[in-house]
Design an enzyme around this catalytic site. Sequence first.
Site, PDB file in Angstrom:
ATOM      1  N   GLU A   1       5.464  -1.714  -7.074  1.00  0.00           N
ATOM      2  CA  GLU A   1       4.192  -2.346  -6.749  1.00  0.00           C
ATOM      3  C   GLU A   1       3.115  -2.045  -7.783  1.00  0.00           C
ATOM      4  O   GLU A   1       3.114  -0.979  -8.405  1.00  0.00           O
ATOM      5  CB  GLU A   1       3.676  -1.818  -5.399  1.00  0.00           C
ATOM      6  CG  GLU A   1       4.627  -1.975  -4.247  1.00  0.00           C
ATOM      7  CD  GLU A   1       4.114  -1.330  -2.968  1.00  0.00           C
ATOM      8  OE1 GLU A   1       4.416  -1.867  -1.889  1.00  0.00           O
ATOM      9  OE2 GLU A   1       3.417  -0.293  -3.049  1.00  0.00           O
TER      10      GLU A   1
ATOM     11  N   CYS B   1      -0.886   1.168   4.453  1.00  0.00           N
ATOM     12  CA  CYS B   1      -0.250   0.745   3.206  1.00  0.00           C
ATOM     13  C   CYS B   1       0.486  -0.556   3.497  1.00  0.00           C
ATOM     14  O   CYS B   1       1.364  -0.583   4.351  1.00  0.00           O
ATOM     15  CB  CYS B   1       0.754   1.771   2.700  1.00  0.00           C
ATOM     16  SG  CYS B   1       0.417   3.477   3.157  1.00  0.00           S
TER      17      CYS B   1
END
Length: 355
Positions: A273, A200
Amino acid sequence: MNLFLSRERESSFIVREIKQILQYRDEDDAIHLYIYIYIESREAIGSLNINIVYPQSTKKQSNNNITNPLQEMSDYHKLVENLTEEQILAKFPDVIPLDTRPNSRASGNSDLSARDQKAFTGHNETQIQLMNENCIVLDWNDNIVGAATKKTCHLMDNIERGLLHRAFSCFIFNDKNELLLQQRAKEKITFPLLWTNTCCSHPLSIDDEIGVKHPGDLSANVKGVKNACVRKLEHELGIPQVETLTKGSFHFLNRIHYMAPCNDPEKVWGEHEIDYILFFKVTKGMELTVKPNVNEVEDFKWVDCNTFKDLLNDTENYSFTPWFKIICENYLFNWWNQLEDLSNVENDKNIYRML
């Protein structure tokens, strides 16, 4: 709606039935109905109960946005949606406009203000330096506004005022359909020691990773995200870039938009995000070299689907990152069931809002 399956029917039949339901779209590939599917399966009986809840309105969504229609829009949702490019640049002076952003991975400024020194107290020096990397700042529709450091993008003070950036979440599956999980290192500033998907991270504000300002068919953005993923897989897990490029294939699934504070006691850090979800399938008969960077990864393991479900339920020994939990709760197991052919679920142009 109930589907009753006899014991003699193969599990592949169940997967086919679920896939047909999940593919309910119109001719323009726009989702008119937001469908929730809750599955209860009892192996001994072999029954499958599927409850479908329809929203009150079937109005076509605009701007490729899909929001839970049964959930009241939050104040934060409204705040972020209404921020224009001009307002973002005025509100966050540390954001460098797209036209003048440097084509460099990091800002190069290692001087810390008194506020920064307090935020970084007790943290690993290598991880502090990585907070100078230049992330991609976005508006609500995933249009690029400019660049800002990883530090700027992850401070909760900025996140609470609506600052949004681009990210990716990669899931690597070997030729046994096992998923590679990692536990984030204790040195990580955000979400240390939590388990999560394979990798990630963030595409940076550099030419090879930034994509285009106004995404049309998304291909440029997806290419940039994949380039970033190849880079970070080597940095975090020691997977050589040549292996990622030759021993398997990437598949872009969709984008999710979420916000979550970090697990630090002071709540200094967090995430906000638009996250590009990537699957990577290792070619049959091939293996990837995995040699984790100990400053990034505390532990890792390959797990099959059933083992992973057990880990999710083992809350005493395993804690997971918020974005990973969102993906697990909404998408992962359906996608995992379709690993042999992802054509029905990949390249989804919608942004799924989880605010």
